[in-house]
Scaffold this motif. Structure first.
Motif, PDB file in Angstrom:
ATOM      1  N   ALA A  46       0.877  -1.173   0.000  1.00 31.71           N
ATOM      2  CA  ALA A  46       0.000   0.000   0.000  1.00 31.71           C
ATOM      3  C   ALA A  46       0.911   1.219   0.000  1.00 31.71           C
ATOM      4  O   ALA A  46       1.676   1.435   0.947  1.00 31.71           O
ATOM      5  CB  ALA A  46      -0.910   0.009   1.226  1.00 31.71           C
ATOM      6  N   LEU A  47       0.853   1.995  -1.078  1.00 32.43           N
ATOM      7  CA  LEU A  47       1.678   3.190  -1.235  1.00 32.43           C
ATOM      8  C   LEU A  47       0.778   4.414  -1.321  1.00 32.43           C
ATOM      9  O   LEU A  47      -0.300   4.351  -1.927  1.00 32.43           O
ATOM     10  CB  LEU A  47       2.539   3.098  -2.492  1.00 32.43           C
ATOM     11  CG  LEU A  47       3.406   1.844  -2.684  1.00 32.43           C
ATOM     12  CD1 LEU A  47       4.123   1.909  -4.030  1.00 32.43           C
ATOM     13  CD2 LEU A  47       4.419   1.695  -1.566  1.00 32.43           C
ATOM     14  N   VAL A  48       1.223   5.515  -0.754  1.00 31.45           N
ATOM     15  CA  VAL A  48       0.427   6.746  -0.780  1.00 31.45           C
ATOM     16  C   VAL A  48       1.284   7.901  -1.284  1.00 31.45           C
ATOM     17  O   VAL A  48       2.437   8.064  -0.868  1.00 31.45           O
ATOM     18  CB  VAL A  48      -0.123   7.088   0.621  1.00 31.45           C
ATOM     19  CG1 VAL A  48      -0.686   8.506   0.654  1.00 31.45           C
ATOM     20  CG2 VAL A  48      -1.217   6.107   1.016  1.00 31.45           C
ATOM     21  N   ARG A  49       0.693   8.701  -2.195  1.00 34.43           N
ATOM     22  CA  ARG A  49       1.284   9.988  -2.559  1.00 34.43           C
ATOM     23  C   ARG A  49       0.368  11.077  -2.024  1.00 34.43           C
ATOM     24  O   ARG A  49      -0.834  11.064  -2.288  1.00 34.43           O
ATOM     25  CB  ARG A  49       1.447  10.125  -4.072  1.00 34.43           C
ATOM     26  CG  ARG A  49       2.078  11.461  -4.446  1.00 34.43           C
ATOM     27  CD  ARG A  49       2.534  11.506  -5.894  1.00 34.43           C
ATOM     28  NE  ARG A  49       1.439  11.253  -6.805  1.00 34.43           N
ATOM     29  CZ  ARG A  49       1.618  10.968  -8.095  1.00 34.43           C
ATOM     30  NH1 ARG A  49       2.832  10.858  -8.587  1.00 34.43           N
ATOM     31  NH2 ARG A  49       0.595  10.772  -8.880  1.00 34.43           N
ATOM     32  N   PRO A  50       0.908  12.019  -1.237  1.00 33.95           N
ATOM     33  CA  PRO A  50       0.045  12.993  -0.575  1.00 33.95           C
ATOM     34  C   PRO A  50      -0.630  13.957  -1.542  1.00 33.95           C
ATOM     35  O   PRO A  50      -0.108  14.279  -2.603  1.00 33.95           O
ATOM     36  CB  PRO A  50       1.004  13.731   0.370  1.00 33.95           C
ATOM     37  CG  PRO A  50       2.363  13.525  -0.230  1.00 33.95           C
ATOM     38  CD  PRO A  50       2.327  12.185  -0.884  1.00 33.95           C
ATOM     39  N   GLY A  51      -1.788  14.381  -1.124  1.00 34.06           N
ATOM     40  CA  GLY A  51      -2.578  15.366  -1.853  1.00 34.06           C
ATOM     41  C   GLY A  51      -3.625  15.910  -0.905  1.00 34.06           C
ATOM     42  O   GLY A  51      -3.409  15.979   0.301  1.00 34.06           O
ATOM     43  N   THR A  52      -4.772  16.296  -1.453  1.00 34.16           N
ATOM     44  CA  THR A  52      -5.862  16.830  -0.639  1.00 34.16           C
ATOM     45  C   THR A  52      -7.111  15.994  -0.863  1.00 34.16           C
ATOM     46  O   THR A  52      -7.521  15.819  -2.012  1.00 34.16           O
ATOM     47  CB  THR A  52      -6.152  18.296  -1.000  1.00 34.16           C
ATOM     48  OG1 THR A  52      -4.938  19.048  -0.859  1.00 34.16           O
ATOM     49  CG2 THR A  52      -7.229  18.879  -0.108  1.00 34.16           C
ATOM     50  N   PRO A  53      -7.699  15.437   0.205  1.00 28.40           N
ATOM     51  CA  PRO A  53      -7.294  15.539   1.607  1.00 28.40           C
ATOM     52  C   PRO A  53      -6.109  14.627   1.911  1.00 28.40           C
ATOM     53  O   PRO A  53      -5.776  13.750   1.116  1.00 28.40           O
ATOM     54  CB  PRO A  53      -8.551  15.069   2.357  1.00 28.40           C
ATOM     55  CG  PRO A  53      -9.162  14.071   1.422  1.00 28.40           C
ATOM     56  CD  PRO A  53      -8.920  14.617   0.043  1.00 28.40           C
ATOM     57  N   SER A  54      -5.492  14.834   3.074  1.00 33.70           N
ATOM     58  CA  SER A  54      -4.347  14.019   3.455  1.00 33.70           C
ATOM     59  C   SER A  54      -4.794  12.648   3.941  1.00 33.70           C
ATOM     60  O   SER A  54      -5.909  12.478   4.438  1.00 33.70           O
ATOM     61  CB  SER A  54      -3.548  14.721   4.556  1.00 33.70           C
ATOM     62  OG  SER A  54      -4.350  14.873   5.714  1.00 33.70           O
TER      63      SER A  54
END
Length: 207
Positions: A171-179
Motif C-alpha cells: 500500500a503506497l500513498v502519494r500525498p494530496g488533498t485531503p491528506s
C-alpha cells in the motif's frame, strides 16, 4: 467501495517478461486500473490505483513502475487528491529480510532459472522509482517499528513452507488533498486454499 467510483481507466503497461510456451514466445502483459472515490461527508476525492507487476524480472518491474508513474502524473493535471496505489508489486525490499531469508530467495529463483533477487528499493529499481515520485510505503511504515516488525508482514503463503517469506503486496500513498495518515496495519490471515496471498490491511485517518 460503497461510494461511486468515477473516472475509471484501464492502462496496458509497458514491458513484461517474455516466456516460451509450446515453442512460441509470449509477453506477460500487466495492467493498471485507476479511479476516483468521493469520500463521505464532503471529505473530498481519493484517487485509487491498483496493479500487478512482473513476477520474474526487476528490470521489467522497473519499466512498468515508470509507466505507472507517468500515467498517474498525467492524471493529476498539475495537482489533485491523494493517491493510493495498491497491489502485488512482486518487489522485494532487501531491508525486509535477514541474510538467511534473502538466501532462501536466491535459492528459490535459482531453482527456477530466474535472475537473482534484486532490491527493488535500490536506485533505478521499481520501488525507488515510485519513491522518487513521492509514493511512500505506508504499510511498512506502520508494520516496522525501526527495530523490527511489530507483527508478521509476510503476504504470500510460501512462507508457510520451506520457501522464502514474501512481502510483495504493498500500500503506497502519494500525498494530496485531503491528506491520508496511516494509523494501523496488519496482514490478515485467510483459510488455506482461498488465495496464495494474504490481504494487507491499512487504516487511514482522512483530513
Amino acid at each position: 467501495t460503497a461510494s461511486p467510483l468515477e473516472r475509471r481507466r484501464e492502462v496496458r503497461l509497458d514491458g513484461g517478461s517474455v516466456v516460451n510456451f509450446n515453442g512460441t514466445d509470449h509477453r506477460i502483459v500487466r495492467g493498471l486500473l485507476t479511479g476516483e472515490i468521493a469520500l463521505r461527508s464532503g471529505g473530498g476525492t481519493l484517487r485509487v490505483a491498483t496493479t500487478h507487476l512482473d513476477h520474474i524480472s526487476e528490470a521489467e518491474r522497473s519499466t512498468q513502475a515508470a509507466h505507472v508513474v507517468r500515467e498517474l502524473a498525467a492524471a493529476e493535471d498539475g495537482g489533485g487528491p491523494s493517491t493510493l496505489l495498491l497491489g502485488d508489486l512482486n518487489a522485494l525490499t532487501r531491508a525486509d529480510y535477514d541474510d538467511a531469508q534473502w538466501q532462501l530467495h536466491e535459492a528459490h529463483r535459482r531453482e527456477r532459472g530466474w535472475e537473482p533477487p534484486a532490491d527493488a528499493a535500490a536506485t533505478g529499481n521499481s520501488l525507488a522509482l515510485l519513491a522518487a515520485a513521492n509514493f511512500s510505503d505506508v504499510s511498512r511504515a506502520v508494520l516496522h517499528s525501526g527495530r523490527g516488525w511489530q507483527s508478521q508482514p509476510w503476504t504470500a503463503h510460501a512462507c508457510e513452507t520451506d520457501g522464502p517469506p514474501y512481502r510483495i503486496d504493498y500500500a503506497l500513498v502519494r500525498p494530496g488533498t485531503p491528506s491520508l495518515t496511516p494509523v494501523a496495519a496488519h496482514v490478515h490471515e485467510l483459510p488455506v486454499g482461498i488465495s496464495d496471498h494474504r490481504p494487507c490491511v491499512v487504516d487511514f485517518k482522512v483530513g
